[in-house]
Design a protein around this motif. Structure first.
Motif, PDB file in Angstrom:
ATOM      1  N   PRO A   1      -3.539   4.772   0.781  1.00 43.03           N
ATOM      2  CA  PRO A   1      -3.099   3.744   1.730  1.00 43.03           C
ATOM      3  C   PRO A   1      -3.026   4.304   3.145  1.00 43.03           C
ATOM      4  N   TRP A   2      -3.488   3.510   4.121  1.00 42.93           N
ATOM      5  CA  TRP A   2      -3.488   3.943   5.515  1.00 42.93           C
ATOM      6  C   TRP A   2      -2.528   3.139   6.377  1.00 42.93           C
ATOM      7  N   PHE A   3      -2.584   1.818   6.310  1.00 40.30           N
ATOM      8  CA  PHE A   3      -1.738   1.006   7.174  1.00 40.30           C
ATOM      9  C   PHE A   3      -1.670  -0.416   6.622  1.00 40.30           C
ATOM     10  N   ASP A   4      -0.627  -1.146   7.045  1.00 38.23           N
ATOM     11  CA  ASP A   4      -0.453  -2.548   6.658  1.00 38.23           C
ATOM     12  C   ASP A   4      -0.936  -3.455   7.787  1.00 38.23           C
ATOM     13  N   VAL A   5      -1.511  -4.581   7.413  1.00 42.45           N
ATOM     14  CA  VAL A   5      -2.029  -5.533   8.393  1.00 42.45           C
ATOM     15  C   VAL A   5      -1.472  -6.923   8.109  1.00 42.45           C
ATOM     16  N   ASP A   6      -0.927  -7.545   9.134  1.00 39.29           N
ATOM     17  CA  ASP A   6      -0.471  -8.927   8.999  1.00 39.29           C
ATOM     18  C   ASP A   6      -1.672  -9.872   8.970  1.00 39.29           C
ATOM     19  N   HIS A   7      -1.558 -10.938   8.186  1.00 39.58           N
ATOM     20  CA  HIS A   7      -2.587 -11.971   8.114  1.00 39.58           C
ATOM     21  C   HIS A   7      -1.996 -13.301   8.588  1.00 39.58           C
ATOM     22  N   LYS A   8      -2.803 -14.086   9.266  1.00 39.72           N
ATOM     23  CA  LYS A   8      -2.369 -15.374   9.790  1.00 39.72           C
ATOM     24  C   LYS A   8      -3.418 -16.432   9.479  1.00 39.72           C
ATOM     25  N   VAL A   9      -2.982 -17.692   9.518  1.00 43.20           N
ATOM     26  CA  VAL A   9      -3.926 -18.810   9.442  1.00 43.20           C
ATOM     27  C   VAL A   9      -4.536 -18.990  10.825  1.00 43.20           C
ATOM     28  N   VAL A  10      -5.861 -19.089  10.880  1.00 46.63           N
ATOM     29  CA  VAL A  10      -6.555 -19.245  12.161  1.00 46.63           C
ATOM     30  C   VAL A  10      -7.507 -20.432  12.093  1.00 46.63           C
ATOM     31  N   GLY A  11      -7.768 -20.995  13.268  1.00 42.76           N
ATOM     32  CA  GLY A  11      -8.741 -22.071  13.424  1.00 42.76           C
ATOM     33  C   GLY A  11      -9.445 -21.899  14.751  1.00 42.76           C
ATOM     34  N   ARG A  12     -10.401 -22.744  15.036  1.00 46.71           N
ATOM     35  CA  ARG A  12     -11.144 -22.614  16.290  1.00 46.71           C
ATOM     36  C   ARG A  12     -10.243 -22.914  17.484  1.00 46.71           C
ATOM     37  N   LEU A  13     -10.617 -22.391  18.651  1.00 50.13           N
ATOM     38  CA  LEU A  13      -9.925 -22.767  19.870  1.00 50.13           C
ATOM     39  C   LEU A  13     -10.021 -24.284  20.055  1.00 50.13           C
ATOM     40  N   GLY A  14      -8.904 -24.891  20.369  1.00 45.45           N
ATOM     41  CA  GLY A  14      -8.891 -26.338  20.515  1.00 45.45           C
ATOM     42  C   GLY A  14      -8.828 -27.087  19.204  1.00 45.45           C
TER      43      GLY A  14
ATOM     44  N   GLN B   1      -2.375  -4.234   2.565  1.00 49.02           N
ATOM     45  CA  GLN B   1      -2.583  -2.816   2.854  1.00 49.02           C
ATOM     46  C   GLN B   1      -4.064  -2.479   2.909  1.00 49.02           C
ATOM     47  N   PHE B   2      -4.446  -1.780   3.952  1.00 50.25           N
ATOM     48  CA  PHE B   2      -5.798  -1.242   4.064  1.00 50.25           C
ATOM     49  C   PHE B   2      -5.738   0.256   3.794  1.00 50.25           C
ATOM     50  N   GLY B   3      -6.856   0.792   3.280  1.00 53.86           N
ATOM     51  CA  GLY B   3      -6.858   2.226   3.022  1.00 53.86           C
ATOM     52  C   GLY B   3      -8.214   2.732   2.593  1.00 53.86           C
ATOM     53  N   LEU B   4      -8.219   3.989   2.204  1.00 53.74           N
ATOM     54  CA  LEU B   4      -9.438   4.716   1.847  1.00 53.74           C
ATOM     55  C   LEU B   4      -9.681   4.661   0.348  1.00 53.74           C
ATOM     56  N   ILE B   5     -10.938   4.457  -0.032  1.00 55.13           N
ATOM     57  CA  ILE B   5     -11.368   4.596  -1.429  1.00 55.13           C
ATOM     58  C   ILE B   5     -12.468   5.650  -1.457  1.00 55.13           C
ATOM     59  N   ARG B   6     -12.330   6.633  -2.334  1.00 59.40           N
ATOM     60  CA  ARG B   6     -13.360   7.667  -2.476  1.00 59.40           C
ATOM     61  C   ARG B   6     -13.381   8.165  -3.914  1.00 59.40           C
ATOM     62  N   LYS B   7     -14.406   8.936  -4.245  1.00 57.89           N
ATOM     63  CA  LYS B   7     -14.496   9.490  -5.594  1.00 57.89           C
ATOM     64  C   LYS B   7     -13.412  10.538  -5.798  1.00 57.89           C
ATOM     65  N   ALA B   8     -12.805  10.512  -6.970  1.00 57.07           N
ATOM     66  CA  ALA B   8     -11.724  11.449  -7.252  1.00 57.07           C
ATOM     67  C   ALA B   8     -12.224  12.833  -7.618  1.00 57.07           C
ATOM     68  N   ASP B   9     -13.443  12.910  -8.128  1.00 57.16           N
ATOM     69  CA  ASP B   9     -13.922  14.177  -8.667  1.00 57.16           C
ATOM     70  C   ASP B   9     -14.917  14.881  -7.747  1.00 57.16           C
ATOM     71  N   SER B  10     -14.919  14.559  -6.464  1.00 59.25           N
ATOM     72  CA  SER B  10     -15.822  15.230  -5.536  1.00 59.25           C
ATOM     73  C   SER B  10     -15.215  15.248  -4.150  1.00 59.25           C
ATOM     74  N   GLN B  11     -15.706  16.161  -3.319  1.00 57.19           N
ATOM     75  CA  GLN B  11     -15.222  16.273  -1.954  1.00 57.19           C
ATOM     76  C   GLN B  11     -16.239  15.673  -0.992  1.00 57.19           C
ATOM     77  N   LEU B  12     -15.751  15.144   0.120  1.00 55.53           N
ATOM     78  CA  LEU B  12     -16.640  14.653   1.158  1.00 55.53           C
ATOM     79  C   LEU B  12     -17.280  15.827   1.887  1.00 55.53           C
ATOM     80  N   GLY B  13     -18.545  15.644   2.282  1.00 54.14           N
ATOM     81  CA  GLY B  13     -19.198  16.650   3.093  1.00 54.14           C
ATOM     82  C   GLY B  13     -18.626  16.658   4.500  1.00 54.14           C
ATOM     83  N   ALA B  14     -19.044  17.641   5.298  1.00 55.42           N
ATOM     84  CA  ALA B  14     -18.498  17.800   6.639  1.00 55.42           C
ATOM     85  C   ALA B  14     -18.747  16.566   7.504  1.00 55.42           C
ATOM     86  N   ALA B  15     -19.957  16.011   7.441  1.00 53.84           N
ATOM     87  CA  ALA B  15     -20.282  14.844   8.260  1.00 53.84           C
ATOM     88  C   ALA B  15     -19.507  13.619   7.788  1.00 53.84           C
TER      89      ALA B  15
END
Length: 308
Positions: A161-174, A268-282
């Motif tokens: 988990p990285w951070f929480d984000v509020d959600h709202k109902v939205v519609g077009r301007l006007g 909640q937004f966050g990271l998903i990655r493989k559990a059994d491997s490491q990310l490369g440098a890039a």
């Protein structure tokens, strides 16, 4: 099992026959057939069904091909990382990101990444959570930053988990409802969601309706494309539930429609990655840029809210 045997099985699976696979691998047909038989003997399972029209995989063979391709990707990733650590800035990074978050941060993340890795090939996926889990698990992408549903259950992925984000109902301007409406009036609108079978906006809409003692709206349009959904939102009277990542939603073409009955829509937004491997440098560098910029926009939102 040996690597050349797995590559032989993969070649037959892709090309549909022993002859074509042998030609691609630069082997004689007897040599390729021997490798396949040794692989079957090692597993004590029949992996191929040979016939006049070529060869097809058994269920066991199909499963082994999936595992083999994951091994090939891991091996390639290891080779690329070793080259990068030795000073070679080539290779590739593939990642997924929530479309709304990507619109806000990807250009700046890209510029920062390119200063360190000018020659790395990039592949960016507009990613929704359910499909992303499979992509990460089978190695199609290195990582993803998406909405966490709390039900990510693949055996070989991990979430952060990285951070929480509020959600709202939205519609077009006007929008005819203006900037505030009752839930009864909102409920009567046509609703746009990216997935009508569960998760994300659908779960939030279901919860809203349940909390207000109402069934789901009669008119729901499923649009699994952010660009098309935004086009509909900006040019019709339909409404949607949107994560609030900037002070003005949807590039100043939409407005928040406040409602006393709509509250606590935080995910909640966050990271998903493989559990059994490491990310490369890039890949790590890109992940770090996405992390930095994501937290920066959330901090900016808190500052804006404090000024209201």
């Amino acid at each position: 099992m040996k690597l050349h045997q797995l590559r032989a099985l993969d070649a037959v699976a892709r090309l549909g026959g022993i002859r074509a696979a042998a030609r691609e691998m630069g082997l004689t047909q007897p040599a390729l057939t021997k490798a396949l038989r040794e692989l079957e003997d090692a597993n004590q399972l029949k992996l191929l069904v040979r016939g006049h029209r070529g060869a097809s995989l058994t269920d066991a063979g199909a499963r082994l091909v999936v595992h083999g391709r994951a091994i090939f990707r891991e091996l390639e990733a290891a080779q690329i990382e070793m080259l990068q650590m030795a000073g070679d800035k080539g290779g590739h990074v593939s990642f997924g990101i929530s479309p709304m978050l990507g619109q806000v941060i990807i250009p700046e993340a890209y510029r920062a990444f390119r200063t360190r890795f000018p020659n790395v090939r990039l592949r960016m996926h507009e990613a929704f959570t359910r499909e992303t889990i499979a992509w990460v698990a089978d190695g199609t992408i290195d990582f993803a930053v998406v909405l966490l549903l709390g039900s990510e259950t693949s055996a070989n992925i991990t979430t952060q988990p990285w951070f929480d984000v509020d959600h709202k109902v939205v519609g077009r301007l006007g929008h005819p409802l203006g900037s505030r409406a009752s839930f009864v009036d909102l409920h009567a609108q046509e609703w746009l969601i990216t997935n009508a079978s569960g998760g994300g906006q659908f779960d939030l809409l279901t919860r809203l309706c349940a909390e207000n003692g109402m069934a789901l709206p009669e008119r729901i349009i499923e649009i699994p494309s952010l660009n098309l959904l935004q086009t509909m939102l900006h040019n019709t009277d339909a409404v949607a539930i949107s994560p609030i990542l900037t002070p003005e939603p949807s590039g100043n073409k939409a407005q928040i429609i406040e409602c006393d009955a709509v509250h606590g829509l935080r995910r909640q937004f966050g990271l998903i990655r493989k559990a059994d491997s490491q990310l490369g440098a890039a890949a790590e560098a890109m992940r770090d840029e996405v992390f930095r910029l994501s937290h920066q926009i959330m901090q900016n939102l808190r500052v804006q809210d404090a000024k209201k």
